[in-house]
Scaffold this motif. Structure first.
Motif, PDB file in Angstrom:
ATOM      1  N   ARG A  63       0.837  -1.209   0.000  1.00 40.60           N
ATOM      2  CA  ARG A  63       0.000   0.000   0.000  1.00 40.60           C
ATOM      3  C   ARG A  63       0.865   1.249   0.000  1.00 40.60           C
ATOM      4  N   ARG A  64       1.988   1.193   0.703  1.00 42.03           N
ATOM      5  CA  ARG A  64       2.885   2.354   0.761  1.00 42.03           C
ATOM      6  C   ARG A  64       3.757   2.452  -0.488  1.00 42.03           C
ATOM      7  N   PHE A  65       4.214   1.296  -0.972  1.00 38.38           N
ATOM      8  CA  PHE A  65       5.111   1.255  -2.132  1.00 38.38           C
ATOM      9  C   PHE A  65       4.616   0.152  -3.070  1.00 38.38           C
ATOM     10  N   PRO A  66       3.854   0.506  -4.100  1.00 38.57           N
ATOM     11  CA  PRO A  66       3.198  -0.484  -4.961  1.00 38.57           C
ATOM     12  C   PRO A  66       4.146  -1.401  -5.731  1.00 38.57           C
ATOM     13  N   SER A  67       5.419  -1.009  -5.894  1.00 42.94           N
ATOM     14  CA  SER A  67       6.354  -1.845  -6.645  1.00 42.94           C
ATOM     15  C   SER A  67       7.738  -1.780  -6.011  1.00 42.94           C
ATOM     16  N   LYS A  68       8.542  -2.771  -6.326  1.00 43.69           N
ATOM     17  CA  LYS A  68       9.918  -2.799  -5.822  1.00 43.69           C
ATOM     18  C   LYS A  68      10.709  -1.622  -6.382  1.00 43.69           C
ATOM     19  N   ASP A  69      10.458  -1.269  -7.653  1.00 38.63           N
ATOM     20  CA  ASP A  69      11.168  -0.143  -8.259  1.00 38.63           C
ATOM     21  C   ASP A  69      10.860   1.164  -7.539  1.00 38.63           C
ATOM     22  N   GLU A  70       9.591   1.346  -7.162  1.00 42.03           N
ATOM     23  CA  GLU A  70       9.220   2.568  -6.443  1.00 42.03           C
ATOM     24  C   GLU A  70       9.886   2.603  -5.066  1.00 42.03           C
ATOM     25  N   LEU A  71       9.956   1.446  -4.424  1.00 41.83           N
ATOM     26  CA  LEU A  71      10.622   1.366  -3.129  1.00 41.83           C
ATOM     27  C   LEU A  71      12.101   1.687  -3.269  1.00 41.83           C
ATOM     28  N   LEU A  72      12.742   1.120  -4.277  1.00 43.68           N
ATOM     29  CA  LEU A  72      14.158   1.400  -4.515  1.00 43.68           C
ATOM     30  C   LEU A  72      14.378   2.883  -4.779  1.00 43.68           C
ATOM     31  N   GLY A  73      13.507   3.486  -5.609  1.00 42.93           N
ATOM     32  CA  GLY A  73      13.647   4.906  -5.911  1.00 42.93           C
ATOM     33  C   GLY A  73      13.592   5.762  -4.665  1.00 42.93           C
ATOM     34  N   THR A  74      12.691   5.423  -3.733  1.00 37.67           N
ATOM     35  CA  THR A  74      12.569   6.187  -2.487  1.00 37.67           C
ATOM     36  C   THR A  74      13.781   5.972  -1.594  1.00 37.67           C
ATOM     37  N   VAL A  75      14.291   4.741  -1.561  1.00 37.04           N
ATOM     38  CA  VAL A  75      15.503   4.451  -0.793  1.00 37.04           C
ATOM     39  C   VAL A  75      16.673   5.281  -1.312  1.00 37.04           C
ATOM     40  N   VAL A  76      16.798   5.367  -2.633  1.00 29.48           N
ATOM     41  CA  VAL A  76      17.916   6.093  -3.229  1.00 29.48           C
ATOM     42  C   VAL A  76      17.789   7.593  -2.983  1.00 29.48           C
ATOM     43  N   VAL A  77      16.570   8.127  -3.109  1.00 30.75           N
ATOM     44  CA  VAL A  77      16.357   9.553  -2.826  1.00 30.75           C
ATOM     45  C   VAL A  77      16.728   9.857  -1.374  1.00 30.75           C
ATOM     46  N   ARG A  78      16.319   9.000  -0.460  1.00 29.49           N
ATOM     47  CA  ARG A  78      16.642   9.175   0.961  1.00 29.49           C
ATOM     48  C   ARG A  78      18.153   9.144   1.178  1.00 29.49           C
ATOM     49  N   PHE A  79      18.816   8.185   0.536  1.00 32.98           N
ATOM     50  CA  PHE A  79      20.267   8.095   0.637  1.00 32.98           C
ATOM     51  C   PHE A  79      20.920   9.368   0.108  1.00 32.98           C
ATOM     52  N   ARG A  80      20.426   9.844  -1.042  1.00 34.74           N
ATOM     53  CA  ARG A  80      21.016  11.016  -1.676  1.00 34.74           C
ATOM     54  C   ARG A  80      20.912  12.229  -0.764  1.00 34.74           C
ATOM     55  N   ARG A  81      19.770  12.388  -0.097  1.00 34.46           N
ATOM     56  CA  ARG A  81      19.591  13.538   0.800  1.00 34.46           C
ATOM     57  C   ARG A  81      20.516  13.441   2.007  1.00 34.46           C
ATOM     58  N   GLN A  82      20.670  12.234   2.548  1.00 35.62           N
ATOM     59  CA  GLN A  82      21.582  12.046   3.671  1.00 35.62           C
ATOM     60  C   GLN A  82      23.016  12.355   3.252  1.00 35.62           C
ATOM     61  N   PHE A  83      23.354  11.945   2.036  1.00 40.65           N
ATOM     62  CA  PHE A  83      24.690  12.174   1.499  1.00 40.65           C
ATOM     63  C   PHE A  83      24.977  13.665   1.362  1.00 40.65           C
ATOM     64  N   VAL A  84      24.011  14.404   0.848  1.00 39.86           N
ATOM     65  CA  VAL A  84      24.174  15.853   0.708  1.00 39.86           C
ATOM     66  C   VAL A  84      24.385  16.505   2.071  1.00 39.86           C
ATOM     67  N   ARG A  85      23.600  16.087   3.074  1.00 38.04           N
ATOM     68  CA  ARG A  85      23.763  16.652   4.420  1.00 38.04           C
ATOM     69  C   ARG A  85      25.150  16.355   4.976  1.00 38.04           C
ATOM     70  N   GLU A  86      25.624  15.132   4.753  1.00 38.97           N
ATOM     71  CA  GLU A  86      26.938  14.752   5.269  1.00 38.97           C
ATOM     72  C   GLU A  86      28.043  15.599   4.651  1.00 38.97           C
ATOM     73  N   ILE A  87      27.993  15.790   3.344  1.00 38.99           N
ATOM     74  CA  ILE A  87      29.004  16.611   2.680  1.00 38.99           C
ATOM     75  C   ILE A  87      28.936  18.047   3.178  1.00 38.99           C
ATOM     76  N   SER A  88      27.731  18.584   3.296  1.00 41.39           N
ATOM     77  CA  SER A  88      27.578  19.966   3.755  1.00 41.39           C
ATOM     78  C   SER A  88      28.181  20.158   5.139  1.00 41.39           C
ATOM     79  N   GLU A  89      27.974  19.169   6.012  1.00 42.31           N
ATOM     80  CA  GLU A  89      28.531  19.261   7.367  1.00 42.31           C
ATOM     81  C   GLU A  89      30.054  19.192   7.342  1.00 42.31           C
TER      82      GLU A  89
END
Length: 209
Positions: A63-89
């Motif tokens: 219900r939250r993530f209708p497909s594995k691809d959509e889940l992967l995409g959200t995981v990657v976006v989350r990772f990317r945002r964490q990565f940006v924060r880490e570099i900025s710090e």
């Protein structure tokens, strides 16, 4: 004596609690999915295992993530945002050109050694567009996320170039990192930290002023 009144419900507070519960559930799902993608890769990742590790049912996950691809995409976006924060710090307090060098070296190290990214790229090169944000509308999202942290840091460090030029420089450097990881250069050893730093100091840092 009149009977005590039952406390009235507060719809705003109830909505806030529901949203907090949903955010915590999503965090659990994304953590479990990240771990499973790292262990098993995209092709062999088990939705059942992700749901079990997140403490939810398979139907709730879908219900939250209708497909594995959509889940992967959200995981990657989350990772990317964490990565940006880490570099900025980590570049905070450096002068603009030193910050560029450090961000590039950190980016190369992070991308080349992170198990999730290696699994994603190794299992399905087509996901590169999702990972790096090279295809619209991910390009704009990627540049925005990268720029929000880096532009503010470089401005504080003394960078005076216009915002649009700084954003473009950031995109070029992100593309450079992904390109060097996915199609290694014979002219630059990406495992040689000194060579990477020299490359960044000589060719990338002058882009920032």
């Amino acid at each position: 004596m009149a009977p005590a009144r039952a406390p009235s419900s507060d719809p705003v507070r109830t909505t806030d609690r529901r949203e907090q519960t949903q955010r915590r559930q999503e965090d659990r799902i994304l953590e479990a999915a990240s771990d499973e993608f790292r262990r098993s890769g995209l092709r062999h990742a088990s939705i059942d295992k992700i749901a079990e590790d997140a403490g939810i049912s398979r139907s709730t996950l879908y219900r939250r993530f209708p497909s594995k691809d959509e889940l992967l995409g959200t995981v990657v976006v989350r990772f990317r945002r964490q990565f940006v924060r880490e570099i900025s710090e980590k570049v905070n307090g450096l002068d603009p050109r030193a910050a560029v060098v450090e961000a590039f070296c950190l980016g190369m190290s992070h991308v080349s050694h992170d198990d999730l990214l290696k699994r994603v790229l190794g299992d399905n090169p087509d996901t590169l567009d999702v990972l790096a944000g090279f295809s619209a509308p991910q390009v704009e999202d990627m540049v925005d996320e990268f720029s929000r942290g880096i532009v503010a840091t470089l401005r504080a460090a003394g960078a005076s170039m216009p915002d649009h030029q700084l954003r473009l420089a950031a995109e070029i450097q992100v593309r450079m990192v992904v390109s060097l990881i996915t199609a290694p250069s014979r002219a630059l050893d990406i495992d040689d930290e000194d060579a990477l730093r020299d490359f960044a100091e000589t060719l990338l840092a002058p882009m920032i002023w």
